[in-house]
Design a protein around this motif. Structure first.
Motif, short mmCIF file in Angstrom:
data_model
loop_
_atom_site.label_atom_id
_atom_site.label_comp_id
_atom_site.label_asym_id
_atom_site.label_seq_id
_atom_site.Cartn_x
_atom_site.Cartn_y
_atom_site.Cartn_z
N THR A 156 0.83 -1.20 0.00
CA THR A 156 0.00 0.00 0.00
C THR A 156 0.87 1.25 0.00
O THR A 156 0.61 2.20 -0.74
N GLY A 157 1.91 1.25 0.82
CA GLY A 157 2.81 2.39 0.89
C GLY A 157 3.53 2.67 -0.43
O GLY A 157 3.84 3.82 -0.75
N TRP A 158 3.79 1.63 -1.20
CA TRP A 158 4.45 1.80 -2.49
C TRP A 158 3.54 2.53 -3.47
O TRP A 158 3.99 3.25 -4.35
N LEU A 159 2.24 2.38 -3.30
CA LEU A 159 1.28 2.94 -4.24
C LEU A 159 0.63 4.23 -3.77
O LEU A 159 0.27 5.09 -4.57
N ASP A 160 0.44 4.39 -2.46
CA ASP A 160 -0.48 5.36 -1.88
C ASP A 160 0.17 6.69 -1.51
O ASP A 160 1.32 6.74 -1.11
N GLY A 161 -0.63 7.76 -1.62
CA GLY A 161 -0.27 9.07 -1.06
C GLY A 161 0.82 9.82 -1.80
O GLY A 161 1.20 9.48 -2.92
N PRO A 162 1.35 10.87 -1.16
CA PRO A 162 2.34 11.74 -1.80
C PRO A 162 3.59 11.03 -2.29
O PRO A 162 4.18 11.42 -3.29
N ALA A 163 4.00 9.97 -1.62
CA ALA A 163 5.21 9.25 -2.05
C ALA A 163 4.90 8.06 -2.94
O ALA A 163 5.82 7.39 -3.41
N GLY A 164 3.63 7.78 -3.19
CA GLY A 164 3.24 6.57 -3.90
C GLY A 164 3.28 6.65 -5.40
O GLY A 164 3.19 7.73 -6.00
N TRP A 165 3.38 5.49 -6.03
CA TRP A 165 3.47 5.35 -7.48
C TRP A 165 2.22 5.87 -8.18
O TRP A 165 2.30 6.41 -9.28
N LEU A 166 1.06 5.73 -7.53
CA LEU A 166 -0.18 6.16 -8.17
C LEU A 166 -0.34 7.67 -8.23
O LEU A 166 -1.07 8.19 -9.06
N GLY A 167 0.27 8.40 -7.29
CA GLY A 167 0.09 9.85 -7.25
C GLY A 167 -1.29 10.25 -6.76
O GLY A 167 -1.78 11.33 -7.07
N ARG A 168 -1.93 9.38 -5.99
CA ARG A 168 -3.25 9.63 -5.42
C ARG A 168 -3.33 8.92 -4.09
O ARG A 168 -2.48 8.12 -3.76
N CYS A 169 -4.38 9.21 -3.33
CA CYS A 169 -4.59 8.56 -2.04
C CYS A 169 -5.54 7.38 -2.22
O CYS A 169 -6.55 7.49 -2.92
N ILE A 170 -5.21 6.28 -1.58
CA ILE A 170 -6.06 5.10 -1.63
C ILE A 170 -6.80 4.97 -0.30
O ILE A 170 -8.01 5.00 -0.23
N GLY A 171 -6.04 4.81 0.79
CA GLY A 171 -6.64 4.71 2.12
C GLY A 171 -6.99 6.10 2.64
O GLY A 171 -6.33 7.09 2.31
N GLY A 172 -8.05 6.19 3.45
CA GLY A 172 -8.44 7.48 4.02
C GLY A 172 -7.33 8.03 4.91
O GLY A 172 -6.81 7.33 5.77
N GLN A 173 -6.94 9.27 4.68
CA GLN A 173 -5.83 9.88 5.40
C GLN A 173 -5.98 11.39 5.42
O GLN A 173 -6.74 11.95 4.64
N VAL A 174 -5.26 12.03 6.33
CA VAL A 174 -5.27 13.49 6.40
C VAL A 174 -3.92 14.00 5.88
O VAL A 174 -2.87 13.58 6.36
N LEU A 175 -3.99 14.89 4.91
CA LEU A 175 -2.80 15.50 4.33
C LEU A 175 -2.74 16.97 4.73
O LEU A 175 -3.77 17.59 5.01
N GLU A 176 -1.54 17.50 4.72
CA GLU A 176 -1.37 18.94 4.94
C GLU A 176 -0.58 19.52 3.77
O GLU A 176 0.53 19.09 3.50
N LEU A 177 -1.22 20.47 3.10
CA LEU A 177 -0.59 21.20 2.01
C LEU A 177 -0.11 22.53 2.58
O LEU A 177 -0.89 23.27 3.17
N ARG A 178 1.18 22.82 2.43
CA ARG A 178 1.73 24.10 2.89
C ARG A 178 2.16 24.90 1.67
O ARG A 178 2.78 24.36 0.75
N MET A 179 1.80 26.18 1.69
CA MET A 179 2.09 27.04 0.55
C MET A 179 2.72 28.35 1.01
O MET A 179 2.55 28.77 2.16
N ALA A 180 3.39 29.01 0.09
CA ALA A 180 4.06 30.27 0.39
C ALA A 180 3.08 31.44 0.41
O ALA A 180 3.29 32.41 1.12
N ARG A 181 1.98 31.35 -0.36
CA ARG A 181 1.03 32.47 -0.42
C ARG A 181 -0.38 31.96 -0.69
O ARG A 181 -0.58 30.84 -1.12
#
Length: 196
Positions: free
Chosen positions: A41-66
């Motif tokens: 699952t880790g190989w495929l899932d989330g920001p570091a995953g091969w799919l480039g999408r989320c599979i399992g329900g999770q909370v992400l934090e996007l940080r931006m400059a502006r």
């Protein structure tokens, strides 16, 4: 822009499903199967995953400059996006200020800032704007537990990877590249892959 995982993904495949897939009728290898499921699952899932999408329900934090401009929208990375948890920023005095949810709206994976949103002054700290959101396949049930409903082909691909790694527990070297995905697994996953 930087995205990190604040709450790890919920399971997509259970140990019972892996046992059934591998035709194992004893619990002796449950710990190993759980580890292999997490690895696949880790190989495929989330920001570091091969799919480039989320599979399992999770909370992400996007940080931006502006801030985006008011009346505009932005696509949140790593769909499917389920809900906005909180939007905040670091003020010029170094304190965190939460943005009123009435000033933004989520439509699909797009975050809209209402016309009356006025971007607050922000700190000179790096990436002071913070957007926390829940992403992944599924929804909360009546008891507040996440129920995953990932597509069957994604679940099948994870089970195939678990099966391959269970049958071949040692690292092996072949003529094939070690960083490629098995063909059948890639064929199942290709329709869901997000290319940046």
């Amino acid at each position: 822009m930087m995205v990190s995982v604040l709450e790890p993904p919920s399971p997509v495949v259970t140990v019972s499903e892996a046992r059934a897939h591998l035709r194992i009728d004893h619990p002796d290898d449950d710990g190993l199967l759980e580890t292999l499921i997490k690895a696949a699952t880790g190989w495929l899932d989330g920001p570091a995953g091969w799919l480039g999408r989320c599979i399992g329900g999770q909370v992400l934090e996007l940080r931006m400059a502006r801030w985006p401009s008011r009346g505009s929208d932005m696509a949140l990375p790593y769909l499917p996006v389920v809900q906005i948890v909180q939007i905040a920023h670091i003020n010029t005095d170094g304190t965190e200020q939460v943005i009123d949810p009435a000033l933004y709206r989520l439509t699909g994976n797009r975050l809209w800032f209402m016309p009356d949103f006025v971007a607050p002054l922000q700190s000179c700290q790096p990436l002071p704007v913070r957007i926390r959101y829940r992403a992944g396949y599924g929804a909360f049930d009546a008891q507040g537990a996440w129920v995953n409903d990932a597509p069957a082909s994604i679940k099948a691909a994870i089970l195939m990877l678990v099966g391959q790694w269970y049958a071949n527990p040692e690292a092996v070297s072949t003529n094939a590249s070690t960083d490629t995905m098995p063909f059948a697994v890639e064929a199942l996953l290709q329709p869901y892959r997000v290319l940046s």
